[in-house]
Design a protein around this motif. Structure first.
Motif, PDB file in Angstrom:
ATOM      1  N   TRP A 174      -9.329  -8.878  -0.085  1.00 51.76           N
ATOM      2  CA  TRP A 174      -9.421  -7.498  -0.577  1.00 51.76           C
ATOM      3  C   TRP A 174      -8.015  -6.884  -0.646  1.00 51.76           C
ATOM      4  N   ARG A 175      -7.249  -7.068   0.445  1.00 55.62           N
ATOM      5  CA  ARG A 175      -5.891  -6.512   0.468  1.00 55.62           C
ATOM      6  C   ARG A 175      -5.007  -7.168  -0.597  1.00 55.62           C
ATOM      7  N   ARG A 176      -5.197  -8.466  -0.858  1.00 60.55           N
ATOM      8  CA  ARG A 176      -4.421  -9.137  -1.917  1.00 60.55           C
ATOM      9  C   ARG A 176      -4.729  -8.533  -3.282  1.00 60.55           C
ATOM     10  N   GLN A 177      -5.981  -8.136  -3.504  1.00 60.93           N
ATOM     11  CA  GLN A 177      -6.341  -7.488  -4.762  1.00 60.93           C
ATOM     12  C   GLN A 177      -5.577  -6.164  -4.916  1.00 60.93           C
ATOM     13  N   ILE A 178      -5.501  -5.398  -3.855  1.00 59.24           N
ATOM     14  CA  ILE A 178      -4.753  -4.140  -3.894  1.00 59.24           C
ATOM     15  C   ILE A 178      -3.271  -4.432  -4.109  1.00 59.24           C
ATOM     16  N   ASP A 179      -2.744  -5.453  -3.407  1.00 58.92           N
ATOM     17  CA  ASP A 179      -1.344  -5.863  -3.618  1.00 58.92           C
ATOM     18  C   ASP A 179      -1.090  -6.137  -5.094  1.00 58.92           C
ATOM     19  N   HIS A 180      -2.000  -6.876  -5.723  1.00 57.17           N
ATOM     20  CA  HIS A 180      -1.858  -7.226  -7.135  1.00 57.17           C
ATOM     21  C   HIS A 180      -1.787  -5.968  -7.999  1.00 57.17           C
ATOM     22  N   ASP A 181      -2.669  -5.015  -7.713  1.00 58.15           N
ATOM     23  CA  ASP A 181      -2.700  -3.786  -8.498  1.00 58.15           C
ATOM     24  C   ASP A 181      -1.471  -2.905  -8.268  1.00 58.15           C
ATOM     25  N   LEU A 182      -0.799  -3.093  -7.137  1.00 55.05           N
ATOM     26  CA  LEU A 182       0.367  -2.251  -6.812  1.00 55.05           C
ATOM     27  C   LEU A 182       1.707  -2.943  -7.049  1.00 55.05           C
ATOM     28  N   ARG A 183       1.691  -4.147  -7.565  1.00 61.27           N
ATOM     29  CA  ARG A 183       2.951  -4.889  -7.710  1.00 61.27           C
ATOM     30  C   ARG A 183       3.945  -4.180  -8.624  1.00 61.27           C
ATOM     31  N   ASP A 184       3.456  -3.451  -9.636  1.00 64.02           N
ATOM     32  CA  ASP A 184       4.361  -2.729 -10.540  1.00 64.02           C
ATOM     33  C   ASP A 184       5.090  -1.588  -9.844  1.00 64.02           C
ATOM     34  N   PHE A 185       4.588  -1.160  -8.685  1.00 64.70           N
ATOM     35  CA  PHE A 185       5.219  -0.086  -7.927  1.00 64.70           C
ATOM     36  C   PHE A 185       6.172  -0.631  -6.863  1.00 64.70           C
ATOM     37  N   GLY A 186       6.311  -1.957  -6.787  1.00 67.44           N
ATOM     38  CA  GLY A 186       7.200  -2.565  -5.805  1.00 67.44           C
ATOM     39  C   GLY A 186       6.685  -2.442  -4.383  1.00 67.44           C
ATOM     40  N   LEU A 187       5.358  -2.338  -4.234  1.00 66.40           N
ATOM     41  CA  LEU A 187       4.770  -2.197  -2.903  1.00 66.40           C
ATOM     42  C   LEU A 187       4.055  -3.485  -2.506  1.00 66.40           C
ATOM     43  N   THR A 188       4.134  -3.791  -1.228  1.00 65.77           N
ATOM     44  CA  THR A 188       3.391  -4.903  -0.654  1.00 65.77           C
ATOM     45  C   THR A 188       2.441  -4.325   0.382  1.00 65.77           C
ATOM     46  N   GLU A 189       1.569  -5.161   0.912  1.00 66.71           N
ATOM     47  CA  GLU A 189       0.645  -4.683   1.944  1.00 66.71           C
ATOM     48  C   GLU A 189       1.402  -4.018   3.086  1.00 66.71           C
ATOM     49  N   ALA A 190       2.536  -4.597   3.450  1.00 68.75           N
ATOM     50  CA  ALA A 190       3.320  -4.046   4.561  1.00 68.75           C
ATOM     51  C   ALA A 190       3.779  -2.621   4.275  1.00 68.75           C
ATOM     52  N   THR A 191       4.025  -2.299   3.004  1.00 67.13           N
ATOM     53  CA  THR A 191       4.524  -0.957   2.695  1.00 67.13           C
ATOM     54  C   THR A 191       3.429  -0.009   2.211  1.00 67.13           C
TER      55      THR A 191
ATOM     56  N   SER B 276      -9.903   1.652  -7.129  1.00 65.20           N
ATOM     57  CA  SER B 276     -10.214   0.744  -8.235  1.00 65.20           C
ATOM     58  C   SER B 276     -10.698  -0.605  -7.715  1.00 65.20           C
ATOM     59  N   VAL B 277     -10.019  -1.135  -6.710  1.00 69.06           N
ATOM     60  CA  VAL B 277     -10.433  -2.409  -6.125  1.00 69.06           C
ATOM     61  C   VAL B 277     -11.810  -2.270  -5.486  1.00 69.06           C
ATOM     62  N   SER B 278     -12.031  -1.176  -4.754  1.00 67.78           N
ATOM     63  CA  SER B 278     -13.343  -0.946  -4.139  1.00 67.78           C
ATOM     64  C   SER B 278     -14.436  -0.921  -5.195  1.00 67.78           C
ATOM     65  N   ALA B 279     -14.218  -0.183  -6.271  1.00 66.73           N
ATOM     66  CA  ALA B 279     -15.217  -0.081  -7.334  1.00 66.73           C
ATOM     67  C   ALA B 279     -15.481  -1.453  -7.957  1.00 66.73           C
TER      68      ALA B 279
ATOM     69  N   VAL C 269     -11.566   5.489   0.375  1.00 68.64           N
ATOM     70  CA  VAL C 269     -11.211   4.121   0.736  1.00 68.64           C
ATOM     71  C   VAL C 269     -11.943   3.679   1.999  1.00 68.64           C
ATOM     72  N   ALA C 270     -13.106   4.254   2.269  1.00 65.37           N
ATOM     73  CA  ALA C 270     -13.839   3.918   3.487  1.00 65.37           C
ATOM     74  C   ALA C 270     -14.184   2.437   3.538  1.00 65.37           C
ATOM     75  N   ALA C 271     -14.388   1.806   2.408  1.00 60.84           N
ATOM     76  CA  ALA C 271     -14.775   0.402   2.407  1.00 60.84           C
ATOM     77  C   ALA C 271     -13.570  -0.532   2.485  1.00 60.84           C
ATOM     78  N   LEU C 272     -12.382   0.027   2.476  1.00 64.76           N
ATOM     79  CA  LEU C 272     -11.177  -0.780   2.473  1.00 64.76           C
ATOM     80  C   LEU C 272     -10.950  -1.452   3.812  1.00 64.76           C
ATOM     81  N   PRO C 273     -10.908  -2.788   3.845  1.00 59.92           N
ATOM     82  CA  PRO C 273     -10.622  -3.459   5.116  1.00 59.92           C
ATOM     83  C   PRO C 273      -9.125  -3.424   5.382  1.00 59.92           C
ATOM     84  N   CYS C 274      -8.694  -2.417   6.010  1.00 62.52           N
ATOM     85  CA  CYS C 274      -7.270  -2.228   6.262  1.00 62.52           C
ATOM     86  C   CYS C 274      -6.750  -3.004   7.440  1.00 62.52           C
TER      87      CYS C 274
END
Length: 171
Positions: A24-41, A117-120, A165-170
């Motif tokens: 799930w977090r990798r999907q969010i990482d993928h969607d945020l790559r254009d912003f230069g963000l990783t899970e860590a950030t 978006s990933v949750s949906a 983002v309640a369903a987000l496994p953070c």
């Protein structure tokens, strides 16, 4: 269900849950790559947007379930990028308070949109009843773990991740 099948499912449950959270977090990482963000950030940015500001650095580390020195290094990066502001806590000079800068608030909005978006996308074929049943299982597991709860009885992790983002496994 046969006893051996049940025990096999119980043995694989945690492993599968952890795998799903990471995917799930990798999907969010993928969607945020254009912003230069990783899970860590993106995770600290997301949590800073969910928690009432300012947040004590030690409280943020606890919410993110990472060690304080690791968070300090991440916050150094975010501060250099102009996404957060850290100040000394007037009540405890040893503590630092963290809040999003105006630029960080804009990025937090993007992070939240990506998480939504990933949750949906991932929950599209899950019915409300199935999701409710899943939450009931999570609640029982958190209770068995002795997870801290807020004043309303909700697990603290759920309170932190409340809202879109309640369903987000953070995790």
């Amino acid at each position: 269900m046969a006893e051996t099948e049940r025990s096999a499912r119980e043995r694989s449950f945690g492993r599968r849950l952890a795998h799903l959270g990471a995917a799930w977090r990798r999907q969010i990482d993928h969607d945020l790559r254009d912003f230069g963000l990783t899970e860590a950030t993106w995770r600290p940015i997301l949590y800073l947007g969910l928690l009432p500001p300012p947040v004590r650095q030690s409280d943020l580390a606890r919410a993110l379930e990472i060690e304080a020195p690791s968070l300090a290094r991440l916050l150094d990066v975010l501060e250099r990028r102009g996404l957060i502001v850290r100040t000394r806590d007037k009540e405890d000079r040893r503590a630092k308070l963290v809040r999003l800068s105006p630029g960080g608030q804009r990025i937090e909005h993007q992070v939240r949109q990506a998480a939504d978006s990933v949750s949906a996308r991932l929950l599209r074929d899950v019915t409300p009843n199935e999701l409710q049943a899943c939450y009931a299982v999570f609640d029982r597991i958190e209770s068995a773990l002795g997870a801290p709860r807020d004043a309303d009885g909700a697990p603290i992790a759920e309170t932190v991740a409340a809202g879109t983002v309640a369903a987000l496994p953070c995790g």
